[in-house]
Design a protein around this motif. Sequence first.
Motif, PDB file in Angstrom:
ATOM      1  N   TYR A  19       0.836  -1.195   0.000  1.00 37.90           N
ATOM      2  CA  TYR A  19       0.000   0.000   0.000  1.00 37.90           C
ATOM      3  C   TYR A  19       0.873   1.248   0.000  1.00 37.90           C
ATOM      4  O   TYR A  19       1.974   1.246   0.528  1.00 37.90           O
ATOM      5  N   SER A  20       0.340   2.316  -0.581  1.00 40.83           N
ATOM      6  CA  SER A  20       0.937   3.635  -0.454  1.00 40.83           C
ATOM      7  C   SER A  20      -0.208   4.623  -0.242  1.00 40.83           C
ATOM      8  O   SER A  20      -1.371   4.301  -0.489  1.00 40.83           O
ATOM      9  N   VAL A  21       0.122   5.822   0.222  1.00 42.42           N
ATOM     10  CA  VAL A  21      -0.888   6.816   0.566  1.00 42.42           C
ATOM     11  C   VAL A  21      -0.698   8.057  -0.289  1.00 42.42           C
ATOM     12  O   VAL A  21       0.431   8.495  -0.527  1.00 42.42           O
ATOM     13  N   VAL A  22      -1.815   8.628  -0.742  1.00 43.32           N
ATOM     14  CA  VAL A  22      -1.806   9.887  -1.477  1.00 43.32           C
ATOM     15  C   VAL A  22      -2.803  10.824  -0.798  1.00 43.32           C
ATOM     16  O   VAL A  22      -3.970  10.462  -0.613  1.00 43.32           O
ATOM     17  N   SER A  29      -4.445  20.746  -6.950  1.00 42.80           N
ATOM     18  CA  SER A  29      -3.336  21.274  -6.156  1.00 42.80           C
ATOM     19  C   SER A  29      -3.289  20.657  -4.762  1.00 42.80           C
ATOM     20  O   SER A  29      -2.298  20.800  -4.055  1.00 42.80           O
ATOM     21  N   CYS A  30      -4.338  19.967  -4.355  1.00 42.07           N
ATOM     22  CA  CYS A  30      -4.382  19.343  -3.027  1.00 42.07           C
ATOM     23  C   CYS A  30      -3.805  17.927  -3.016  1.00 42.07           C
ATOM     24  O   CYS A  30      -3.683  17.320  -1.961  1.00 42.07           O
ATOM     25  N   TYR A  31      -3.485  17.370  -4.169  1.00 44.69           N
ATOM     26  CA  TYR A  31      -2.939  16.019  -4.236  1.00 44.69           C
ATOM     27  C   TYR A  31      -1.442  16.035  -4.005  1.00 44.69           C
ATOM     28  O   TYR A  31      -0.755  16.952  -4.419  1.00 44.69           O
ATOM     29  N   THR A  32      -0.924  15.010  -3.335  1.00 43.18           N
ATOM     30  CA  THR A  32       0.517  14.891  -3.110  1.00 43.18           C
ATOM     31  C   THR A  32       1.056  13.677  -3.844  1.00 43.18           C
ATOM     32  O   THR A  32       0.293  12.845  -4.336  1.00 43.18           O
ATOM     33  N   GLN A  33       2.371  13.569  -3.871  1.00 45.50           N
ATOM     34  CA  GLN A  33       2.984  12.358  -4.422  1.00 45.50           C
ATOM     35  C   GLN A  33       2.682  11.195  -3.487  1.00 45.50           C
ATOM     36  O   GLN A  33       2.465  11.376  -2.294  1.00 45.50           O
ATOM     37  N   ALA A  34       2.674   9.991  -4.029  1.00 40.61           N
ATOM     38  CA  ALA A  34       2.415   8.799  -3.226  1.00 40.61           C
ATOM     39  C   ALA A  34       3.536   8.596  -2.215  1.00 40.61           C
ATOM     40  O   ALA A  34       4.701   8.880  -2.490  1.00 40.61           O
TER      41      ALA A  34
END
Length: 43
Positions: A19-22, A29-34
């Motif tokens: 699993y990874s989290v985003v 603009s609210c999304y980040t890298q995993a």
Amino acid sequence: MTGTSWTDTEVLPGRPYCYSVVAAGSSNSCYTQASTCSCVTPN
């Protein structure tokens, strides 16, 4: 989905899951890298 936890209810014992989290929000603009992937194998 909102919150800071999540439970995967469809895992099978002895099988590895990764699993990874985003972080996500109402606009792109609210999304980040995993995050770094983390793997576990349930018993």
